[in-house]
Scaffold this motif. Sequence first.
Motif, PDB file in Angstrom:
ATOM      1  N   SER A  17       0.467  -1.536  -0.167  1.00 43.74           N
ATOM      2  CA  SER A  17      -0.189   0.094   0.155  1.00 43.74           C
ATOM      3  C   SER A  17       1.160   1.007  -0.352  1.00 43.74           C
ATOM      4  CB  SER A  17      -0.973   0.280   0.903  1.00 43.74           C
ATOM      5  OG  SER A  17      -2.080  -0.935   1.268  1.00 43.74           O
ATOM      6  N   VAL A  18       0.423   1.893  -1.352  1.00 44.92           N
ATOM      7  CA  VAL A  18       1.521   2.962  -1.137  1.00 44.92           C
ATOM      8  C   VAL A  18       0.424   4.764  -0.814  1.00 44.92           C
ATOM      9  CG1 VAL A  18       2.739   5.030  -2.103  1.00 44.92           C
ATOM     10  CG2 VAL A  18       2.712   2.233  -2.885  1.00 44.92           C
ATOM     11  N   VAL A  33       3.299  10.654  -9.498  1.00 41.07           N
ATOM     12  CA  VAL A  33       2.257   9.358  -9.691  1.00 41.07           C
ATOM     13  C   VAL A  33       2.759   8.531 -10.495  1.00 41.07           C
ATOM     14  CG1 VAL A  33      -0.600   8.369 -10.884  1.00 41.07           C
ATOM     15  CG2 VAL A  33       0.176  10.824  -8.966  1.00 41.07           C
ATOM     16  N   ILE A  36       5.031   6.338  -9.740  1.00 47.17           N
ATOM     17  CA  ILE A  36       4.442   5.040  -8.945  1.00 47.17           C
ATOM     18  C   ILE A  36       3.037   3.734  -9.126  1.00 47.17           C
ATOM     19  CG2 ILE A  36       2.320   4.059  -7.180  1.00 47.17           C
ATOM     20  CD1 ILE A  36       5.213   5.165  -6.166  1.00 47.17           C
ATOM     21  N   GLU A  45      -1.733  -0.936  -4.212  1.00 50.56           N
ATOM     22  CA  GLU A  45      -2.962   0.296  -4.608  1.00 50.56           C
ATOM     23  C   GLU A  45      -1.938   1.354  -3.671  1.00 50.56           C
ATOM     24  OE1 GLU A  45      -5.569  -0.185  -0.615  1.00 50.56           O
ATOM     25  OE2 GLU A  45      -4.255  -1.129   0.103  1.00 50.56           O
ATOM     26  N   PHE A  46      -3.126   2.289  -4.344  1.00 46.95           N
ATOM     27  CA  PHE A  46      -1.517   4.223  -4.585  1.00 46.95           C
ATOM     28  C   PHE A  46      -3.132   4.422  -3.765  1.00 46.95           C
ATOM     29  CE2 PHE A  46       0.512   7.030  -6.964  1.00 46.95           C
ATOM     30  CZ  PHE A  46       0.862   8.020  -5.526  1.00 46.95           C
ATOM     31  N   ARG A  70      -6.267   1.081  -9.824  1.00 44.07           N
ATOM     32  CA  ARG A  70      -5.609   0.823  -7.565  1.00 44.07           C
ATOM     33  C   ARG A  70      -5.181   2.336  -7.746  1.00 44.07           C
ATOM     34  NH1 ARG A  70       0.588  -0.314 -10.819  1.00 44.07           N
ATOM     35  NH2 ARG A  70      -0.200   1.180 -12.128  1.00 44.07           N
ATOM     36  N   ILE A  71      -5.805   3.170  -7.751  1.00 45.92           N
ATOM     37  CA  ILE A  71      -5.660   4.580  -6.936  1.00 45.92           C
ATOM     38  C   ILE A  71      -6.834   4.024  -6.514  1.00 45.92           C
ATOM     39  CG2 ILE A  71      -6.037   6.709  -7.342  1.00 45.92           C
ATOM     40  CD1 ILE A  71      -3.655   6.870  -9.710  1.00 45.92           C
TER      41      ILE A  71
END
Length: 304
Positions: A17-18, A33, A36, A45-46, A70-71
Amino acid sequence: MKKNLLPNKATDAPLVSVVMPVFNAAPYIKDCVESILNQTHFNLEFIIIDDASTDATPLILAAYAKKDRRIKLFTNESQRGISITVKLAINKAKGDYIARMDADDISLPERLTKQVAYLEKNKKTVALGTQCLLIDKKNNITGTKVFPTKHEDIYKYVFHFVPLQQPTIMIARHRLPANFEFYQDGMNTAEEVELFFKLFQFGKIENLNEFLFKYRIHGENTSLKNIRRTFILTLISRLKATIKYNYRPPISGIAMTIAQAMIVLILPQRITFFIYKLSRSMFSINPSSLFSGKVAYSRKTSRA
């Protein structure tokens, strides 16, 4: 190790998890962004929380969130500060590993892959940073920022300076207590110092010996806006470490803290800022050699 693949379903638990707080980062947010989203490690997941930005940041982030599932984008109704915003992001995180990111910096493509690989292999390590390239507003590399790699050196030097760059760190959350409190409210600009003292209680903190991160110096960095406040909060964290977290600083660390206090608290801030900027524009010091009698420098380019 879990496969380095993008989950097929949105409900699949990511390995990493970022987490990233954002406030008025429009000039740099696209590069950040994309750095990543273009990681070689896909199973992530961002989690981005916009802290009530007033520039174009929300529009830029919304566009990226539509393109990549993923964002996970959230917005604070009012500005709450870094510490609270990062805590909110961590509370939403599902990954075994928590990777920090700042909105004006850039992660190199293999950062997450190499950090996960190291943490999977070294079970006693709870947090891992990297070495940093310094960049300016236009992404020009202006120098390097070199940190000690061994836990013993990081533990010893934390009373001299901050021995990790916070947005580079990845934390093995599953090696910490379930009720572990990552950040304390109100510690903006120095929130990472107390975090390190807390992490020391549960395992090793180390740095990879590779440049996997681009740290941007642009004059608006949070820690540069009020150097005196940043130092006072750092000092509070150091004092609390000796009382609450049983940290025992070396004599050299105590002497360094006293010297720093004399410079920061006595001299006018404009002079302190000038000294700080001058030192940053000339050299990047290798902390691991400071007390070995061999001081190593990486001279920065003329663009610094």
